[in-house]
Design an enzyme around this catalytic site. Structure first.
Site, PDB file in Angstrom:
ATOM      1  N   CYS A   1      15.533  39.579 -11.036  1.00  0.00           N
ATOM      2  CA  CYS A   1      16.393  40.605 -11.599  1.00  0.00           C
ATOM      3  C   CYS A   1      17.847  40.169 -11.388  1.00  0.00           C
ATOM      4  O   CYS A   1      18.130  39.239 -10.630  1.00  0.00           O
ATOM      5  CB  CYS A   1      16.142  41.950 -10.919  1.00  0.00           C
TER       6      CYS A   1
ATOM      7  N   HIS B   1      12.897  38.331  -0.368  1.00  0.00           N
ATOM      8  CA  HIS B   1      11.545  37.997   0.083  1.00  0.00           C
ATOM      9  C   HIS B   1      10.923  36.958  -0.843  1.00  0.00           C
ATOM     10  O   HIS B   1      10.032  37.246  -1.641  1.00  0.00           O
ATOM     11  CB  HIS B   1      10.680  39.258   0.136  1.00  0.00           C
TER      12      HIS B   1
ATOM     13  N   CYS C   1      22.389  44.363  -2.926  1.00  0.00           N
ATOM     14  CA  CYS C   1      22.148  44.770  -4.308  1.00  0.00           C
ATOM     15  C   CYS C   1      22.830  46.115  -4.573  1.00  0.00           C
ATOM     16  O   CYS C   1      22.695  47.046  -3.776  1.00  0.00           O
ATOM     17  CB  CYS C   1      20.645  44.899  -4.557  1.00  0.00           C
TER      18      CYS C   1
ATOM     19  N   GLU D   1      15.297  47.017   3.965  1.00  0.00           N
ATOM     20  CA  GLU D   1      16.124  47.903   3.147  1.00  0.00           C
ATOM     21  C   GLU D   1      16.119  49.320   3.700  1.00  0.00           C
ATOM     22  O   GLU D   1      17.167  49.975   3.777  1.00  0.00           O
ATOM     23  CB  GLU D   1      15.625  47.910   1.701  1.00  0.00           C
TER      24      GLU D   1
ATOM     25  N   CYS E   1      15.119  51.490  -8.921  1.00  0.00           N
ATOM     26  CA  CYS E   1      15.772  50.332  -9.526  1.00  0.00           C
ATOM     27  C   CYS E   1      15.230  50.095 -10.933  1.00  0.00           C
ATOM     28  O   CYS E   1      14.020  50.085 -11.159  1.00  0.00           O
ATOM     29  CB  CYS E   1      15.532  49.109  -8.643  1.00  0.00           C
TER      30      CYS E   1
ATOM     31  N   ASN F   1       8.313  44.983  -3.872  1.00  0.00           N
ATOM     32  CA  ASN F   1       8.208  45.198  -5.318  1.00  0.00           C
ATOM     33  C   ASN F   1       7.062  44.380  -5.906  1.00  0.00           C
ATOM     34  O   ASN F   1       6.392  44.820  -6.840  1.00  0.00           O
ATOM     35  CB  ASN F   1       9.544  44.888  -6.007  1.00  0.00           C
TER      36      ASN F   1
ATOM     37  N   SER G   1      12.065  39.016  -7.058  1.00  0.00           N
ATOM     38  CA  SER G   1      12.692  37.978  -6.222  1.00  0.00           C
ATOM     39  C   SER G   1      12.012  36.625  -6.386  1.00  0.00           C
ATOM     40  O   SER G   1      12.155  35.744  -5.545  1.00  0.00           O
ATOM     41  CB  SER G   1      12.657  38.406  -4.752  1.00  0.00           C
TER      42      SER G   1
END
Length: 458
Positions: free
Chosen positions: A114, A144, A208, A238, A339, A374, A435
Site C-alpha cells: 500500500c 511485517h 502510516c 500498532e 485503512c 492484515n 506489506s
C-alpha cells in the site's frame, strides 16, 4: 531463485481462551520509559497533553517525516530493483490472469504494497542514505515483512531489542547522542516519543498516516470522557502505540471478546473474572463498572473490516438497550478508522472467493509476513468460506517435494501437501498483504511453476 525442499522448522504459539480464561502472554501496559507528566496535573490536563506533546515534538528540527529529497531518486531506483516484479506486471497487462507451465493463476485485483508501506520504506531508506556517518536505529520491525527488514539489517540499521519479547518494553541503552532513530510504520508509543524527544537524536518518523488517524480518534474519545474500545491485538505494535495515547481503554481482539464486554455492560457480572481475563488488555486502574458507561470505538488499522463494523453495531445496540435510543448517542461514538488499503485487499479476496467455483480454484495462496495482521485476515476470508488457502511468508515455504509450510488461522506453523494432484493442471488464486513486495509473489509463484515442470519432467 532459491528453492528449498526442506520444511521450515518454525513453532508459533497461538492463544485460545474459553470465556473468562486469562489471556496469554502477559505484558505491561506502559513502556520502559515513562512520561514526565507532573503528578499534580488535573485529569483534563493529562488528556490534553498527549496529542499536544506529539504535535510539539513533530515541530522539532530533529524530527523528520517528509524524507530527504537529495537521495530520493537513488532510493526509488533501489526500491524498484528490490521489490518490483516483471511477472506481476504481466498479470496487470493480462487482466490479472496468467496461464503458465500447467498452472493457471488468478491474481487478486488489489494486493501487495500500500502507499503507506511504500512511504515508510522510502523514508527509512532515505534516512540511511542521508545520515551515512551516523548510527541508525529502528524501534521495531519497519513493517511485517522479512525481506524488507533483512534489507534494513544489511544496511546496518540497528533493531532496538524488546525486553522479554514485549513490544511495549524495549532496551534503548544503545541509543547515544547524535544517533538516528527510525519510528516504524506502526508508530511509536507516547512514552517512546517522549523519551526520544529528550535525547539528542535525529528522529525519522515513518508512521502510516492511517495509524495517526486512529490516534486522533482515541484522543477525541479521551477529551469527551469516553473509554476507548480498541478492536485490535493488545500486544501488536500498532495497538501498543495507540493505547499509549489513551487514558482509559480496553482492547478486544474479536467478536467473542466484544460480546463479553457488551454482556458486562448490559447485564453486569463477575467483575473479578472479567478483570482477570482482560488484565493485559486494559488501562491502569480500569473499572468496568464506571468506565464502560460511555465508550468510543477505534481499531487497529489492519483488522478485518467486517468484524470491526459488526463490533460497532454490537456496542451501539447495547447502549440503546441500556440507555434508550435517544440517550444512546451520548454513550457511544464511532469513527471509521479502517485503512482503505486493508479494505480494498479484503474486498479483492472476497471477489476471488465468490467466484472460486466458477474459476475452478484448487486453492488460494496468501503471501506476507507471518506476523502481519492484515495478511492473516486475508487468509481468514477463504478459509471461513471453506476454500483451501495457505499463508506463507516467503517462497522458501514451498518445497520441491510438493509441500507447503504455512501459518494457519490458529497461528500454528504447519506443513501440508500443496497440490493434491500434480498430474492435472493447477488452478489457483493469489494475493499478498499490504506489506508484501511484488517480488515475493513472483518468487512464490516461480516455485509452484517449477513443481509442475519437475512433475512433467518425470
Amino acid at each position: 531463485m532459491r528453492f528449498s525442499s526442506t520444511a521450515l522448522l518454525v513453532a508459533c504459539m497461538a492463544s485460545s481462551a474459553s470465556a473468562f480464561a486469562p489471556r496469554q502472554a502477559p505484558r505491561t501496559t506502559t513502556a520502559v520509559y515513562q512520561s514526565t507528566a507532573a503528578a499534580s496535573d488535573t485529569e483534563e490536563e493529562r488528556k490534553m497533553r498527549k496529542k499536544d506533546d506529539r504535535l510539539r515534538m513533530m515541530k522539532s528540527d530533529q524530527f523528520h517525516r517528509r524524507g530527504f529529497k537529495e537521495v530520493r531518486e537513488q532510493v526509488e531506483d533501489t526500491m524498484s530493483e528490490q521489490f518490483k516484479s516483471e511477472l506481476v506486471e504481466q498479470f496487470k497487462e493480462n487482466n490479472y490472469v496468467i496461464d503458465k507451465d500447467g498452472v493457471k493463476v488468478y491474481l487478486a485485483k488489489d494486493f501487495g504494497f500500500c502507499w503507506g508501506v511504500e512511504r515508510s520504506i522510502a523514508l527509512a531508506y532515505e534516512a540511511v542514505e542521508h545520515f551515512p556517518d551516523k548510527t541508525v536505529h529502528i524501534t521495531n520491525e519497519l513493517i511485517h515483512n522479512p525481506e524488507v527488514n533483512d534489507n534494513l539489517s544489511d544496511m546496518n540499521v540497528q533493531f532496538i531489542e524488546k525486553i522479554d519479547g514485549d513490544a511495549a518494553r524495549k532496551d534503548f541503552e544503545k541509543v547515544k547522542d547524535g544517533d538516528v532513530v527510525i519510528l516504524p510504520a506502526f508508530g511509536a508509543s507516547y512514552e517512546e516519543m517522549d523519551m526520544l524527544d529528550k535525547k539528542n537524536v535525529e528522529i525519522v518518523d515513518t508512521t502510516c498516516p492511517w495509524v495517526s488517524k486512529v490516534w486522533n480518534t482515541v484522543d477525541m474519545h479521551q477529551k469527551k470522557g469516553l473509554t476507548s474500545i480498541i478492536h485490535g491485538k493488545y500486544a501488536h505494535e500498532e495497538t501498543v502505540a495507540t493505547v499509549s495515547f489513551c487514558e482509559d481503554y480496553i482492547c478486544v481482539k474479536d467478536m467473542k471478546e466484544a460480546e463479553m464486554v457488551v454482556d458486562y455492560i448490559v447485564n453486569g457480572g463477575d467483575k473479578e473474572a472479567f478483570m482477570k481475563y482482560f488484565k493485559n488488555a486494559i488501562s491502569e486502574g480500569f473499572d468496568p463498572d464506571t468506565m464502560l458507561t460511555k465508550v468510543g470505538l477505534a481499531n487497529q488499522t489492519t483488522m478485518y473490516k467486517k468484524e470491526t463494523r459488526a463490533i460497532g453495531q454490537l456496542f451501539q445496540k447495547a447502549m440503546m438497550k441500556k440507555y434508550g435510543p435517544v440517550d444512546a448517542k451520548s454513550h457511544y461514538m464511532e469513527f471509521d478508522t479502517i485503512c482503505d488499503a486493508t479494505q480494498e485487499r479484503q474486498d479483492a479476496v472476497h471477489d476471488l472467493v465468490e467466484n472460486a467455483e466458477t474459476l475452478g480454484l484448487d486453492f488460494i495462496l496468501v503471501v506476507g509476513g507471518w506476523d502481519s495482521s492484515n495478511t492473516a485476515h486475508l487468509l481468514e476470508i477463504p478459509v471461513k468460506a471453506g476454500i483451501r488457502a495457505f499463508h506463507i511468508n516467503k517462497a522458501e515455504c514451498i518445497g520441491a517435494d510438493n509441500t507447503i509450510t504455512h501459518r494457519n488461522m490458529e497461528g500454528e506453523i504447519v506443513t501440508d501437501t500443496l497440490v493434491e494432484d500434480l498430474s492435472k493442471d493447477v488452478v489457483m488464486g493469489v494475493t499478498s498483504g499490504a506489506s508484501t513486495p511484488d517480488a515475493a509473489v513472483q518468487s512464490s509463484l516461480g516455485n509452484i511453476f517449477m513443481l509442475k515442470q519437475l512433475q512433467e519432467a518425470n
